[in-house]
Structures are given as C-alpha cells and as structure tokens.
Design an enzyme around this catalytic site. Structure first.
Site, PDB file in Angstrom:
ATOM      1  N   ILE A 190       0.845  -1.196   0.000  1.00  0.00           N
ATOM      2  CA  ILE A 190       0.000   0.000   0.000  1.00  0.00           C
ATOM      3  C   ILE A 190       0.877   1.241   0.000  1.00  0.00           C
ATOM      4  O   ILE A 190       1.843   1.333   0.765  1.00  0.00           O
ATOM      5  CB  ILE A 190      -0.914   0.026   1.248  1.00  0.00           C
ATOM      6  CG1 ILE A 190      -1.838  -1.199   1.273  1.00  0.00           C
ATOM      7  CG2 ILE A 190      -1.737   1.317   1.295  1.00  0.00           C
ATOM      8  CD1 ILE A 190      -2.486  -1.434   2.626  1.00  0.00           C
ATOM      9  N   LYS A 191       0.528   2.193  -0.837  1.00  0.00           N
ATOM     10  CA  LYS A 191       1.172   3.515  -0.845  1.00  0.00           C
ATOM     11  C   LYS A 191       0.098   4.528  -0.477  1.00  0.00           C
ATOM     12  O   LYS A 191      -0.975   4.560  -1.088  1.00  0.00           O
ATOM     13  CB  LYS A 191       1.734   3.805  -2.235  1.00  0.00           C
ATOM     14  CG  LYS A 191       2.282   5.223  -2.451  1.00  0.00           C
ATOM     15  CD  LYS A 191       2.837   5.325  -3.882  1.00  0.00           C
ATOM     16  CE  LYS A 191       3.468   6.684  -4.156  1.00  0.00           C
ATOM     17  NZ  LYS A 191       2.528   7.609  -4.816  1.00  0.00           N
ATOM     18  N   THR A 192       0.384   5.352   0.535  1.00  0.00           N
ATOM     19  CA  THR A 192      -0.656   6.292   0.971  1.00  0.00           C
ATOM     20  C   THR A 192      -0.045   7.524   1.633  1.00  0.00           C
ATOM     21  O   THR A 192       1.175   7.667   1.723  1.00  0.00           O
ATOM     22  CB  THR A 192      -1.666   5.595   1.890  1.00  0.00           C
ATOM     23  OG1 THR A 192      -2.843   6.411   2.001  1.00  0.00           O
ATOM     24  CG2 THR A 192      -1.093   5.320   3.283  1.00  0.00           C
TER      25      THR A 192
END
Length: 281
Positions: A190-192
């Site tokens: 996940i990239k956030t």
C-alpha cells in the site's frame, strides 16, 4: 503446500523489500499525471534514462513507472532493482469534474512483457467514481495474482464527502480507512498519505494488518533533512518505507539524498546523522 502463484508473489515482493522488510522506491509517473513542468527545475531529469541511471547507481530498492517509460528506459533498471509497472493514471488536462477518476492505460500482459516484478493501480477512495476504480483494481489484481505477481494499491482518499465528514484528506481516519480498503480489496503493498504524526500513522499501519504500508513522498521539501525526518517518523511508526518521486528528481544531485534516505530506512540512522554522512549538511 503453497500454490505456484503464492511462491511467485512472495519472491517478487522480495525484489523490493530487503531482509528488514523495508523498501525505498523511486516513482516516475509525474510527467503523465502532473505534466513535464515537474521537471523544469532540473530539466535533464525529464529524460527517464538519465534519472534512472542516477537512482539505480545510488542503490534504490525499486522503481515505479508507467508502461511507456518502462518500454523506453526499463533496461536501465538492473536485475537487483525491483520494477513496478503502474497500469492506471490520469492527466491534469482533464476537466476538474473528471479529476477523481484514474483510467486504465495498460494491461497486466503488458507489465509481464516489460519484465515487471509488481503491478500497481490507484484507487481514489471516496471519489464519485470509486465504483469504476474498485472494479478496475479487482480485475487487475485478480489476473496479476493468477500469474504470481504482487499488486500494489495507491490508496488515496479523495472526494467531496470526505471533506464534509472527516476534514482534510490526510486526516488519519480517512487514510486509515483507505489503507484498510486496500487490504480488503486484495493489495499486497500500500502507498498512501502521511497523517501528520507517528501516533496516527501507526494506526494506519495497524489497520493494514500486516500488509506493508509505504509513504507517498509528495511535494519536494526545500530542506532535505525535513524529508529525512518524515521518512524516519514513518519507519518509527511501523511503516515499510517510502515511494519517492519529486523529492528525488527535483534535486540537482539526488544520489547523496537517496543514500541518506537508505540509511534512514535500512539502518535506522538519525536523519541529521544520515545527512551529515552523505554530505547534505
């Protein structure tokens, strides 16, 4: 006994993550999403080959590109560096009302042909077009997983209702919700967004329930140490590293900065000490 696909997913994830379970990944989709003006400060970096040579030489763990750049310059990515191909995007030329939709611009087969180690797609959780992106991500993830490829979700909460109910899109409750939605929709990474503090980002990591969470690097900081401190906080909160674009390619000499980032991510070095070691202070 594991299915063949499970082995493939785990092996390919290791091309990004070192034994410490952390990664520093270079992002280069900005020429499409923001326009070539993002490169004006150091114009030579508009050539993907030039900047990729620099980041690979500095020891980056992985790179992320759209299919066309990978076709043009993917051979600059050495075998010990993970290559992530992002299959969705949008341009800033779109009318404002259509900015909350990412469209598919490539297919899983394209990423496989290009030698990808992971496949990425964005979902704007909370967008009026959320349904289209959910379906898009599901189709990409299902096929990629069948072939043994890990899938990365850029889990970005964006939408008018978010502002009404939660406040800023970086509010930890919104980012936490997006990370959990990414997990439940099948993401392997996940990239956030950063949420403003270690304590709140730790809740995002908790919500991801063991799926690695990486910081979206965002706009360039004038003082490199400020960004090193931000990544330090991400690591201290249990994050798995960062995906960094502008903070790398908008610097005239990005290699010492990358090496300092790697010290913070993989050696737990104090940001100021890492900066001094690489001649940034």
């Amino acid at each position: 006994m594991d299915a063949y696909q499970s082995i493939g997913i785990r092996r390919r994830l290791k091309r990004f993550f070192r034994r410490d379970g952390r990664a520093l990944i270079f992002a280069m989709d900005h020429g499409f999403e923001h326009g070539p003006t993002d490169f004006e400060e150091h114009w030579e970096h508009v050539n993907p080959r030039i900047i990729l040579r620099k980041v690979v030489r500095a020891g980056i763990d992985g790179v992320m590109m759209l299919p066309g750049l990978a076709r043009m310059a993917g051979d600059e990515v050495k075998p010990n560096v993970g290559m992530m191909i992002k299959l969705t995007s949008k341009t800033n030329l779109r009318p404002k009302g259509d900015q909350l939709l990412q469209s598919q611009l490539g297919f899983v087969e394209d990423a496989v042909k290009l030698g990808a180690d992971a496949i990425a797609a964005t979902v704007y959780w909370g967008s009026p077009q959320e349904d289209a992106m959910m379906r898009q991500f599901a189709e990409i993830a299902s096929y990629a997983h069948d072939l043994g490829f890990p899938v990365v979700q850029f889990a970005y909460p964006r939408g008018p209702y978010i502002n009404e109910k939660y406040g800023r899109k970086e509010d930890y409750r919104v980012v936490m919700y997006g990370a959990r939605a990414a997990v439940e929709s099948g993401a392997d990474m996940i990239k956030t967004y950063w949420t403003g503090s270690r304590e709140t980002f730790a809740k995002v990591v908790d919500a991801a329930a063991g799926i690695p969470v990486l910081l979206s690097g965002g706009a360039k900081t004038d003082n490199p140490v400020d960004f090193l401190k931000l990544v330090w906080d991400v690591i201290e909160a249990g994050g798995a590293g960062a995906v960094v674009g502008r903070n790398i390619f908008q610097r005239e000499d990005p290699e010492p900065f990358i090496k300092a980032l790697l010290r913070v991510v993989h050696r737990n070095e104090d940001p100021e000490e890492a900066a001094k070691a690489e001649g940034l202070l």
